[in-house]
Design a protein around this motif. Structure first.
Motif, PDB file in Angstrom:
ATOM      1  N   PRO A   1       0.832  -1.207   0.000  1.00  0.00           N
ATOM      2  CA  PRO A   1       0.000   0.000   0.000  1.00  0.00           C
ATOM      3  C   PRO A   1       0.865   1.254   0.000  1.00  0.00           C
ATOM      4  N   ILE A   2       0.340   2.324  -0.504  1.00  0.00           N
ATOM      5  CA  ILE A   2       1.049   3.603  -0.462  1.00  0.00           C
ATOM      6  C   ILE A   2       1.083   4.069   0.979  1.00  0.00           C
ATOM      7  N   VAL A   3       2.234   4.535   1.438  1.00  0.00           N
ATOM      8  CA  VAL A   3       2.358   5.006   2.810  1.00  0.00           C
ATOM      9  C   VAL A   3       2.620   6.499   2.888  1.00  0.00           C
ATOM     10  N   GLY A   4       2.689   7.159   1.755  1.00  0.00           N
ATOM     11  CA  GLY A   4       2.934   8.591   1.703  1.00  0.00           C
ATOM     12  C   GLY A   4       3.684   8.927   0.434  1.00  0.00           C
ATOM     13  N   ALA A   5       3.949  10.208   0.248  1.00  0.00           N
ATOM     14  CA  ALA A   5       4.630  10.622  -0.972  1.00  0.00           C
ATOM     15  C   ALA A   5       5.061  12.075  -0.865  1.00  0.00           C
ATOM     16  N   LEU A   6       5.800  12.512  -1.867  1.00  0.00           N
ATOM     17  CA  LEU A   6       6.153  13.908  -2.009  1.00  0.00           C
ATOM     18  C   LEU A   6       4.860  14.700  -2.197  1.00  0.00           C
ATOM     19  N   CYS A   7       4.787  15.836  -1.567  1.00  0.00           N
ATOM     20  CA  CYS A   7       3.584  16.669  -1.657  1.00  0.00           C
ATOM     21  C   CYS A   7       3.347  17.056  -3.118  1.00  0.00           C
ATOM     22  N   PRO A   8       2.131  16.853  -3.648  1.00  0.00           N
ATOM     23  CA  PRO A   8       1.874  17.139  -5.065  1.00  0.00           C
ATOM     24  C   PRO A   8       1.745  18.631  -5.358  1.00  0.00           C
ATOM     25  N   ALA A   9       1.959  18.989  -6.612  1.00  0.00           N
ATOM     26  CA  ALA A   9       1.740  20.365  -7.056  1.00  0.00           C
ATOM     27  C   ALA A   9       0.292  20.755  -6.749  1.00  0.00           C
ATOM     28  N   GLY A  10       0.072  22.027  -6.435  1.00  0.00           N
ATOM     29  CA  GLY A  10      -1.269  22.504  -6.095  1.00  0.00           C
ATOM     30  C   GLY A  10      -1.571  22.410  -4.614  1.00  0.00           C
ATOM     31  N   SER A  11      -0.587  21.926  -3.834  1.00  0.00           N
ATOM     32  CA  SER A  11      -0.798  21.761  -2.396  1.00  0.00           C
ATOM     33  C   SER A  11       0.503  22.039  -1.653  1.00  0.00           C
ATOM     34  N   TYR A  12       0.424  21.978  -0.317  1.00  0.00           N
ATOM     35  CA  TYR A  12       1.604  22.126   0.527  1.00  0.00           C
ATOM     36  C   TYR A  12       1.471  21.158   1.700  1.00  0.00           C
ATOM     37  N   CYS A  13       2.613  20.773   2.274  1.00  0.00           N
ATOM     38  CA  CYS A  13       2.631  19.754   3.330  1.00  0.00           C
ATOM     39  C   CYS A  13       3.589  20.169   4.445  1.00  0.00           C
ATOM     40  N   PRO A  14       3.072  20.793   5.518  1.00  0.00           N
ATOM     41  CA  PRO A  14       3.933  21.069   6.670  1.00  0.00           C
ATOM     42  C   PRO A  14       4.383  19.749   7.315  1.00  0.00           C
ATOM     43  N   ALA A  15       5.383  19.804   8.153  1.00  0.00           N
ATOM     44  CA  ALA A  15       5.859  18.601   8.843  1.00  0.00           C
ATOM     45  C   ALA A  15       4.720  17.963   9.633  1.00  0.00           C
ATOM     46  N   GLY A  16       4.695  16.627   9.653  1.00  0.00           N
ATOM     47  CA  GLY A  16       3.732  15.885  10.461  1.00  0.00           C
ATOM     48  C   GLY A  16       2.327  15.875   9.910  1.00  0.00           C
ATOM     49  N   ILE A  17       2.179  15.862   8.601  1.00  0.00           N
ATOM     50  CA  ILE A  17       0.841  15.900   8.007  1.00  0.00           C
ATOM     51  C   ILE A  17       0.494  14.559   7.371  1.00  0.00           C
ATOM     52  N   SER A  18      -0.791  14.201   7.428  1.00  0.00           N
ATOM     53  CA  SER A  18      -1.228  12.914   6.879  1.00  0.00           C
ATOM     54  C   SER A  18      -1.787  13.049   5.465  1.00  0.00           C
ATOM     55  N   LEU A  19      -2.196  14.229   5.071  1.00  0.00           N
ATOM     56  CA  LEU A  19      -2.729  14.485   3.729  1.00  0.00           C
ATOM     57  C   LEU A  19      -2.271  15.862   3.262  1.00  0.00           C
ATOM     58  N   PRO A  20      -2.036  16.025   1.968  1.00  0.00           N
ATOM     59  CA  PRO A  20      -1.671  17.353   1.465  1.00  0.00           C
ATOM     60  C   PRO A  20      -2.794  18.363   1.707  1.00  0.00           C
TER      61      PRO A  20
END
Length: 155
Positions: free
Chosen positions: A99-118
């Motif tokens: 299963p996917i466990v996470g990824a690089l934050c996609p374009a169109g969004s931002y991901c601060p430290a400790g986030i579960s979804l963009p």
């Protein structure tokens, strides 16, 4: 060395002999786990779904069978993330037996430290790059264009 949980899992209450796979729990969302412990939050610029073994998950390893997070084979399914709440995701990965466990934050969004979804960039802002770490990475929409929430391309 004593046995530990597999990467991406941990033991809630450490005890003698508790590191058998049957005692190990998937790492919680927004975190990563190593050596049977919650090692820290997901790194800024990335998002972490349950079971993540790295602070900066790499989703490029997906190559083989179609499975959901329970290991059920799902033929002819494309990559989809369905979330009923921000912290509760079920992940379908069309390209791997893991299963996917996470990824690089996609374009169109931002991901601060400790986030579960963009987090989507707000209306009237734009981010065309992957890996954004903070809201300020969502820049102003170019003059004469419309930028909708989470859209990486102005219209």
């Amino acid at each position: 060395d004593p046995p530990t949980c597999p990467a991406g899992s941990y033991v809630d209450t450490p005890c003698e002999g508790c590191y058998l796979p049957s005692h190990c729990l998937p790492c919680p969302t927004s975190s990563f786990c190593m050596n049977g412990e919650i090692a820290g939050p997901c790194a800024a610029g990335y998002y972490c779904i349950s079971g993540n073994p790295s602070p900066a998950p790499d989703s490029t390893f997906r190559f083989s069978n179609f499975t959901d997070q329970f290991g059920n084979i799902l033929p002819n399914v494309s990559l989809t993330v369905n979330c009923s709440t921000e912290n509760e995701c079920s992940t379908i990965d069309a390209n791997t037996s893991h299963p996917i466990v996470g990824a690089l934050c996609p374009a169109g969004s931002y991901c601060p430290a400790g986030i579960s979804l963009p987090l989507a960039c707000p209306n009237d802002t734009l981010n065309i790059y992957e890996g954004a770490r903070q809201l300020s990475d969502c820049g102003a929409c170019p003059a004469g264009f419309e930028c909708l929430q989470g859209d990486p391309i102005p219209k």
